[in-house]
Design an enzyme around this catalytic site. Structure first.
Site, PDB file in Angstrom:
ATOM      1  N   SER A 111     -22.744 -35.903  52.868  1.00 19.45           N
ATOM      2  CA  SER A 111     -23.401 -34.793  53.565  1.00 19.45           C
ATOM      3  C   SER A 111     -24.902 -34.970  53.399  1.00 19.45           C
ATOM      4  CB  SER A 111     -22.934 -33.469  52.949  1.00 19.45           C
ATOM      5  OG  SER A 111     -23.955 -32.496  53.045  1.00 19.45           O
ATOM      6  N   ASP A 149     -18.430 -28.894  57.592  1.00 21.45           N
ATOM      7  CA  ASP A 149     -18.379 -29.141  59.031  1.00 21.45           C
ATOM      8  C   ASP A 149     -18.264 -27.827  59.778  1.00 21.45           C
ATOM      9  OD1 ASP A 149     -18.300 -32.138  59.780  1.00 21.45           O
ATOM     10  OD2 ASP A 149     -17.257 -31.930  57.879  1.00 21.45           O
ATOM     11  N   ASN A 171     -14.044 -28.960  55.818  1.00 24.67           N
ATOM     12  CA  ASN A 171     -14.875 -30.134  55.459  1.00 24.67           C
ATOM     13  C   ASN A 171     -13.955 -31.338  55.290  1.00 24.67           C
ATOM     14  OD1 ASN A 171     -17.501 -31.263  54.755  1.00 24.67           O
ATOM     15  ND2 ASN A 171     -16.707 -31.446  52.678  1.00 24.67           N
ATOM     16  N   LYS A 172     -14.545 -32.478  54.980  1.00 23.03           N
ATOM     17  CA  LYS A 172     -13.814 -33.748  54.894  1.00 23.03           C
ATOM     18  C   LYS A 172     -12.509 -33.605  54.117  1.00 23.03           C
ATOM     19  CE  LYS A 172     -14.659 -36.917  56.383  1.00 23.03           C
ATOM     20  NZ  LYS A 172     -14.088 -37.452  57.642  1.00 23.03           N
ATOM     21  N   GLY A 226     -21.371 -37.025  60.124  1.00 24.16           N
ATOM     22  CA  GLY A 226     -21.931 -35.867  59.423  1.00 24.16           C
ATOM     23  C   GLY A 226     -22.380 -34.834  60.451  1.00 24.16           C
ATOM     24  N   ALA A 227     -22.020 -33.566  60.187  1.00 22.25           N
ATOM     25  CA  ALA A 227     -22.225 -32.508  61.170  1.00 22.25           C
ATOM     26  C   ALA A 227     -23.673 -32.381  61.653  1.00 22.25           C
ATOM     27  CB  ALA A 227     -21.767 -31.186  60.569  1.00 22.25           C
ATOM     28  N   ARG A 245     -15.939 -34.695  68.999  1.00 27.33           N
ATOM     29  CA  ARG A 245     -15.343 -34.329  67.710  1.00 27.33           C
ATOM     30  C   ARG A 245     -15.107 -32.821  67.740  1.00 27.33           C
ATOM     31  NH1 ARG A 245     -17.282 -37.217  62.493  1.00 27.33           N
ATOM     32  NH2 ARG A 245     -15.069 -36.843  62.067  1.00 27.33           N
ATOM     33  N   CYS A 254     -17.410 -37.128  49.987  1.00 29.86           N
ATOM     34  CA  CYS A 254     -17.871 -37.531  51.322  1.00 29.86           C
ATOM     35  C   CYS A 254     -19.380 -37.758  51.358  1.00 29.86           C
ATOM     36  CB  CYS A 254     -17.431 -36.507  52.363  1.00 29.86           C
ATOM     37  SG  CYS A 254     -17.512 -37.168  54.056  1.00 29.86           S
ATOM     38  N   LYS A 294     -23.341 -23.804  60.851  1.00 30.55           N
ATOM     39  CA  LYS A 294     -22.003 -24.381  60.651  1.00 30.55           C
ATOM     40  C   LYS A 294     -20.922 -23.327  60.897  1.00 30.55           C
ATOM     41  CE  LYS A 294     -23.461 -28.431  59.130  1.00 30.55           C
ATOM     42  NZ  LYS A 294     -23.426 -29.050  57.825  1.00 30.55           N
TER      43      LYS A 294
HETATM   44  C1  RUB Z   1     -18.678 -35.778  57.164  1.00 27.07           C
HETATM   45  C2  RUB Z   1     -18.479 -34.551  56.332  1.00 27.07           C
HETATM   46  C3  RUB Z   1     -19.711 -33.903  55.762  1.00 27.07           C
HETATM   47  C4  RUB Z   1     -20.147 -32.765  56.677  1.00 27.07           C
HETATM   48  C5  RUB Z   1     -21.512 -32.212  56.295  1.00 27.07           C
HETATM   49  O1  RUB Z   1     -17.492 -36.135  57.848  1.00 27.07           O
HETATM   50  O2  RUB Z   1     -17.400 -34.032  56.163  1.00 27.07           O
HETATM   51  O3  RUB Z   1     -19.439 -33.338  54.507  1.00 27.07           O
HETATM   52  O4  RUB Z   1     -20.214 -33.221  58.013  1.00 27.07           O
HETATM   53  O5  RUB Z   1     -22.523 -33.150  56.529  1.00 27.07           O
HETATM   54  P1  RUB Z   1     -17.534 -37.343  58.922  1.00 27.07           P
HETATM   55  P2  RUB Z   1     -24.028 -32.681  56.804  1.00 27.07           P
HETATM   56  O6  RUB Z   1     -18.029 -38.565  58.191  1.00 27.07           O
HETATM   57  O7  RUB Z   1     -16.126 -37.462  59.417  1.00 27.07           O
HETATM   58  O8  RUB Z   1     -18.485 -36.938  60.033  1.00 27.07           O
HETATM   59  O9  RUB Z   1     -24.462 -31.899  55.599  1.00 27.07           O
HETATM   60  O10 RUB Z   1     -24.787 -33.976  56.966  1.00 27.07           O
HETATM   61  O11 RUB Z   1     -24.029 -31.843  58.024  1.00 27.07           O
END
Ligand code: RUB
Length: 332
Positions: free
Chosen positions: A137, A204, A214-215, A21-22, A63, A135, A240
């Protein structure tokens, strides 16, 4: 500062998705940069910068589709350089302290931004809404939990999110917070879309055109929501935004290992005797696996980004994000 984790350890955890997650990635990278500064043996500022740059490069390489991590690391490095220039007699220890202090402020800002997004996002969800999410987030989880606490009476459908099933993390987290949750395979999205009021995802990366990276599967879901006139919202901090896309850089899309899709041994072979399953199967010769981590959803399919400054239409996102970044630089 908590325990000091080395950059290579944190980088390995990000690469293997132990940290995913980003937002979590950006936080972990900032903490790792601060520990690289603290653990540095440099005696001169220039040696310290070398250590810091090396650390930042190693983290950024984990990443490629993570501008929030890049923006956070670059902000911290820029601030440290400005501090050193304006305190020319400063010792290495003093510069390290300035970096650690700034890193703490950034982490607090991120925390505060997340809380604001949760409030703005929760306000946007209608009472009794059926929400579909993809996904995992952390920003979106906080938003749905906030809406639940406000007594909105939501029902959430989490898509499993092949190949690594981050949707199950979302289902677990939301159920633990007391929300009614349904888990569905990704390909069931179309069969449920008519029952949905809102589709929500995290981000992301966001490009200068307001497109969302995003995912993988987000683009398909946004098309589906659009076809069914279901509102499509994305919860995302302004960090982002990838400023390099303003200058023509195409947001890179990370390709993940094929073993995430076809793990040798995960698929059994049908026995010759008919029907029975018997032992592992290797990836058949001639089959190539396509496994991008993310996809790009065009701005026109997105109703709005829910940011720490409120709801922002996709076409305005770059403008609002750039204004915020400039303002942050001026106040330092
Ligand atoms: C995670 C993903 C999330 C974003 C946002 O992908 O796509 O939707 O990162 O997350 P992965 P957040 O599991 O490949 O990292 O809101 O926590 O930043």
């Amino acid at each position: 500062m908590g325990s000091l984790r080395r950059v290579d350890e944190v980088a390995a955890d990000i690469r293997s998705l132990k940290i995913q997650g980003a937002r979590r990635i950006a936080r972990a990278a900032l903490e790792a940069l601060a520990s690289a500064a603290t653990l540095s043996k440099a005696k001169h500022p220039s040696d310290l910068y070398n250590d810091l740059l090396k650390a930042a490069h190693a983290l950024e390489a984990t990443r490629p589709t993570e501008p929030m991590m890049r923006n956070a690391l670059e902000d911290c490095l820029r601030h440290t350089l400005i501090y050193a220039r304006t305190h020319p007699s400063g010792e290495v220890g003093e510069i390290v302290r300035a970096l650690v202090e700034h890193q703490r402020e950034l982490l607090e800002d991120m925390q505060a931004a997340g809380a604001k997004i949760a409030k703005f996002g929760a306000a946007e969800i209608p009472p009794g809404a059926h929400v579909m999410v993809h996904c995992h987030s952390s920003t979106l989880m906080a938003t749905l939990i906030e809406a639940h606490k406000m007594g909105k009476g939501l029902e959430v459908t989490c898509l499993e999110t092949r190949p690594l099933f981050q949707g199950r993390l979302s289902a677990r987290e939301l159920a633990a917070a007391g929300l009614p949750v349904r888990l569905a395979v990704d390909s069931a999205a179309g069969s449920l879309m008519d029952k949905m009021d809102v589709v929500m995802v995290g981000a992301d990366a966001i490009t200068a055109e307001g497109d969302l990276v995003n995912k993988i599967g987000t683009h398909t879901l946004a098309q589906l929501a659009f076809a069914h006139s279901v509102k499509f919202l994305c919860t995302a901090e302004l960090f982002k935004y990838d400023p390099l896309t303003r200058w023509g850089r195409a947001e890179p899309i990370e390709q993940r290992d094929i073993s995430e899709v076809w793990e040798d041994g995960r698929y059994a072979r049908e026995s010759a005797a008919g029907g029975g399953m018997d032992g592992p199967v290797l990836l058949p010769k001639g089959v190539q696996v396509h496994n991008p981590a993310f996809d790009r959803t065009p701005a026109r399919l997105i109703f709005a980004y829910v940011t720490e400054e409120g709801l922002v239409p996709p076409r305005e996102l770059a403008h609002v994000a750039e204004r915020r970044i400039k303002k942050a630089m001026k106040t330092r």
